[in-house]
Scaffold this active site. Sequence first.
Site, PDB file in Angstrom:
ATOM      1  N   ARG A  38       7.384 125.074 -28.322  1.00 13.86           N
ATOM      2  CA  ARG A  38       7.260 123.959 -28.247  1.00 13.86           C
ATOM      3  C   ARG A  38       6.661 123.502 -26.816  1.00 13.86           C
ATOM      4  O   ARG A  38       5.708 122.492 -26.940  1.00 13.86           O
ATOM      5  CB  ARG A  38       8.692 123.236 -28.243  1.00 13.86           C
ATOM      6  CG  ARG A  38       8.920 121.788 -28.459  1.00 13.86           C
ATOM      7  CD  ARG A  38      10.241 121.328 -28.496  1.00 13.86           C
ATOM      8  NE  ARG A  38      10.735 119.973 -28.101  1.00 13.86           N
ATOM      9  CZ  ARG A  38      10.457 118.910 -28.817  1.00 13.86           C
ATOM     10  NH1 ARG A  38      10.072 119.161 -30.091  1.00 13.86           N
ATOM     11  NH2 ARG A  38      10.478 117.640 -28.307  1.00 13.86           N
ATOM     12  N   ASP A  77      12.795 105.913 -35.494  1.00  8.38           N
ATOM     13  CA  ASP A  77      14.273 106.377 -35.886  1.00  8.38           C
ATOM     14  C   ASP A  77      15.071 105.165 -36.139  1.00  8.38           C
ATOM     15  O   ASP A  77      15.979 105.381 -36.950  1.00  8.38           O
ATOM     16  CB  ASP A  77      14.809 106.974 -34.442  1.00  8.38           C
ATOM     17  CG  ASP A  77      13.556 108.132 -33.884  1.00  8.38           C
ATOM     18  OD1 ASP A  77      13.917 109.174 -34.177  1.00  8.38           O
ATOM     19  OD2 ASP A  77      12.685 107.544 -33.440  1.00  8.38           O
ATOM     20  N   ARG A  94      14.600 104.365 -39.665  1.00  9.76           N
ATOM     21  CA  ARG A  94      15.305 105.182 -40.432  1.00  9.76           C
ATOM     22  C   ARG A  94      16.991 104.858 -40.688  1.00  9.76           C
ATOM     23  O   ARG A  94      17.346 104.832 -41.404  1.00  9.76           O
ATOM     24  CB  ARG A  94      14.996 106.543 -40.069  1.00  9.76           C
ATOM     25  CG  ARG A  94      13.631 106.870 -40.322  1.00  9.76           C
ATOM     26  CD  ARG A  94      13.273 108.366 -39.737  1.00  9.76           C
ATOM     27  NE  ARG A  94      12.030 108.849 -40.447  1.00  9.76           N
ATOM     28  CZ  ARG A  94      11.418 109.637 -39.609  1.00  9.76           C
ATOM     29  NH1 ARG A  94      11.774 110.180 -38.360  1.00  9.76           N
ATOM     30  NH2 ARG A  94      10.200 110.218 -40.112  1.00  9.76           N
ATOM     31  N   HIS A 108      12.792 110.167 -28.590  1.00 15.07           N
ATOM     32  CA  HIS A 108      12.549 110.252 -30.002  1.00 15.07           C
ATOM     33  C   HIS A 108      12.316 111.731 -30.461  1.00 15.07           C
ATOM     34  O   HIS A 108      11.582 112.563 -30.081  1.00 15.07           O
ATOM     35  CB  HIS A 108      10.955 109.735 -30.359  1.00 15.07           C
ATOM     36  CG  HIS A 108      10.432 110.145 -31.701  1.00 15.07           C
ATOM     37  ND1 HIS A 108      11.036 109.576 -32.833  1.00 15.07           N
ATOM     38  CD2 HIS A 108       9.412 110.828 -31.947  1.00 15.07           C
ATOM     39  CE1 HIS A 108      10.311 110.324 -33.949  1.00 15.07           C
ATOM     40  NE2 HIS A 108       9.107 110.754 -33.457  1.00 15.07           N
TER      41      HIS A 108
HETATM   42  N1  LIG Z   1       6.055 109.082 -32.805  1.00  8.69           N
HETATM   43  C1  LIG Z   1       6.422 109.162 -33.889  1.00  8.69           C
HETATM   44  O1  LIG Z   1       7.246 108.586 -34.350  1.00  8.69           O
HETATM   45  C2  LIG Z   1       5.422 110.240 -34.956  1.00  8.69           C
HETATM   46  C3  LIG Z   1       5.697 110.191 -36.014  1.00  8.69           C
HETATM   47  C4  LIG Z   1       4.860 110.731 -36.878  1.00  8.69           C
HETATM   48  C5  LIG Z   1       3.815 111.706 -36.176  1.00  8.69           C
HETATM   49  N2  LIG Z   1       3.825 111.686 -34.750  1.00  8.69           N
HETATM   50  C6  LIG Z   1       2.723 112.476 -34.071  1.00  8.69           C
HETATM   51  O2  LIG Z   1       1.580 111.995 -34.232  1.00  8.69           O
HETATM   52  C7  LIG Z   1       0.296 112.831 -33.926  1.00  8.69           C
HETATM   53  C8  LIG Z   1      -0.676 112.875 -35.215  1.00  8.69           C
HETATM   54  O3  LIG Z   1       0.089 113.416 -36.103  1.00  8.69           O
HETATM   55  P1  LIG Z   1      -0.997 113.343 -37.575  1.00  8.69           P
HETATM   56  O4  LIG Z   1      -0.039 113.812 -38.573  1.00  8.69           O
HETATM   57  O5  LIG Z   1      -1.630 112.129 -37.848  1.00  8.69           O
HETATM   58  O6  LIG Z   1      -1.972 114.441 -37.253  1.00  8.69           O
HETATM   59  P2  LIG Z   1      -3.281 114.728 -37.736  1.00  8.69           P
HETATM   60  O7  LIG Z   1      -3.742 116.203 -37.446  1.00  8.69           O
HETATM   61  O8  LIG Z   1      -3.493 114.426 -39.294  1.00  8.69           O
HETATM   62  O9  LIG Z   1      -4.281 114.006 -37.187  1.00  8.69           O
HETATM   63  C9  LIG Z   1      -4.583 114.248 -35.673  1.00  8.69           C
HETATM   64  C10 LIG Z   1      -6.115 113.776 -35.263  1.00  8.69           C
HETATM   65  O10 LIG Z   1      -6.159 113.833 -33.992  1.00  8.69           O
HETATM   66  C11 LIG Z   1      -7.689 114.060 -33.802  1.00  8.69           C
HETATM   67  N3  LIG Z   1      -7.738 114.762 -32.459  1.00  8.69           N
HETATM   68  C12 LIG Z   1      -7.198 115.744 -32.073  1.00  8.69           C
HETATM   69  N4  LIG Z   1      -7.493 116.072 -30.782  1.00  8.69           N
HETATM   70  C13 LIG Z   1      -8.434 115.111 -30.574  1.00  8.69           C
HETATM   71  C14 LIG Z   1      -9.159 114.633 -29.207  1.00  8.69           C
HETATM   72  N5  LIG Z   1      -8.924 115.383 -28.234  1.00  8.69           N
HETATM   73  N6  LIG Z   1      -9.804 113.357 -29.213  1.00  8.69           N
HETATM   74  C15 LIG Z   1      -9.740 112.538 -30.318  1.00  8.69           C
HETATM   75  N7  LIG Z   1      -9.145 112.894 -31.678  1.00  8.69           N
HETATM   76  C16 LIG Z   1      -8.353 113.987 -31.463  1.00  8.69           C
HETATM   77  C17 LIG Z   1      -7.924 115.167 -35.003  1.00  8.69           C
HETATM   78  O11 LIG Z   1      -9.242 115.448 -35.312  1.00  8.69           O
HETATM   79  C18 LIG Z   1      -7.104 114.442 -36.076  1.00  8.69           C
HETATM   80  O12 LIG Z   1      -8.018 113.686 -37.014  1.00  8.69           O
HETATM   81  C19 LIG Z   1       1.316 114.292 -33.830  1.00  8.69           C
HETATM   82  O13 LIG Z   1       1.530 114.428 -32.597  1.00  8.69           O
HETATM   83  C20 LIG Z   1       2.656 114.030 -34.519  1.00  8.69           C
HETATM   84  O14 LIG Z   1       3.638 114.455 -34.120  1.00  8.69           O
HETATM   85  C21 LIG Z   1       4.613 110.950 -34.004  1.00  8.69           C
END
Ligand SMILES: NC(=O)c1ccc[n+]([C@@H]2O[C@H](COP(=O)([O-])OP(=O)(O)OC[C@H]3O[C@@H](n4cnc5c(N)ncnc54)[C@H](O)[C@@H]3O)[C@@H](O)[C@H]2O)c1
Length: 330
Positions: free
Chosen positions: A97, A157, A160, A184
């Site tokens: 992590r 959260d 949910r 979170h």
């Molecule tokens: N906070 C929350 O409640 C919550 C909930 C769900 C997911 N998330 C988080 O959201 C994030 C995205 O999840 P996802 O499922 O959409 O991932 P994903 O892999 O589907 O999308 C990530 C995107 O970021 C882009 N990316 C990566 N590095 C980059 C950079 N340097 N500049 C610009 N774009 C860049 C990638 O090309 C990709 O399109 C993850 O960190 C995930 O853990 C947060």
Amino acid sequence: MPDTIDRSPSHPSRVAVVGVGNVGASFAYALVLSGLASELVLIDRDTRRAEGEAMDLAHAVPFTKPIRVWAGDYADCAGAAVTVITAGVAQRPGESRRDLVSRNAAIMGAIVPQVAEANPDGIILVTTNPVDVLSYQSWKASGLHPSRVIGSGTILDTARFRSLLSEHFGVDPRSVHAFIAGEHGDSEVPIWSSANIAGMRLAEFCTANGLTYDSAEMDAIFARTRDAAYEIIARKGATYYAVGAGLLRIVEAIIRDQRTVLSVSSLVDDFYGISDVYLSLPCVVTRDGVERLLRLDLSPSEAAGLRRSAEVLRTMIDDLAADAGAGAGT
Ligand SMILES: NC(=O)c1ccc[n+]([C@@H]2O[C@H](COP(=O)([O-])OP(=O)(O)OC[C@H]3O[C@@H](n4cnc5c(N)ncnc54)[C@H](O)[C@@H]3O)[C@@H](O)[C@H]2O)c1
């Protein structure tokens, strides 16, 4: 279409999304359907992905409300009311992590200064995980006032939690007023002391409706809330619709200056002995971001849980700073 785009810093309804993967695209789709914004710019390291999403979304506009959607770059964040950052990478097999945090922190470190430079008056809304730590880091990297850098925090959260409580009590989730505070993540804290339906605490609601209040069942509801992401990821690989809707709710509060109380992540200063971390508490969200945190009364066990959650986040922030320091020296 860059030549036709007005880059003046006076577009209250421009929204930018950085990272148009599952979460970014889900939020973008919700935004297009909502009619809330008049301009939407999509930015991604994978430019073809951003272009494809922009084309697909633009083709939905004849069924919704006018909005200009395009794939752009950081200069297009100028004048955006909000820039939503959902760029990130997923955990590699065997990756710790801590290493994942470092990789996502490096991504934020590259993105945030460019967003802040293009748009020093906008709001930055961070979603990338670990969202509280990366929101704190984004605030530091942005040079903006902390009220203008927000993490989506426990908005998801809390949704949910309300959803599961509503199923249990048989009422609309919008009629359940309860929230999750803190990280979170695994150390998050359910705030039972103020949870209510129609102004009645949950135990009172049960008494008034001939139901039995069962604290073991309440604990199980919280466990399902906390562990929902694991359960969803085990089934479909990622979670994105609910967080996309939650992001829309935060963006709506900002664009419409609604002063909505939302459980988002922001800088905490001197609350139950907690300072200098980002975590979620109910906040008043306006066009200027987080106007204030509501300093509510917590039960002793809730206050202790919140302090534990803050310690978890502080350790992650310190680890990140130590890794950055070690990296800088090599
Ligand atoms: N906070 C929350 O409640 C919550 C909930 C769900 C997911 N998330 C988080 O959201 C994030 C995205 O999840 P996802 O499922 O959409 O991932 P994903 O892999 O589907 O999308 C990530 C995107 O970021 C882009 N990316 C990566 N590095 C980059 C950079 N340097 N500049 C610009 N774009 C860049 C990638 O090309 C990709 O399109 C993850 O960190 C995930 O853990 C947060």
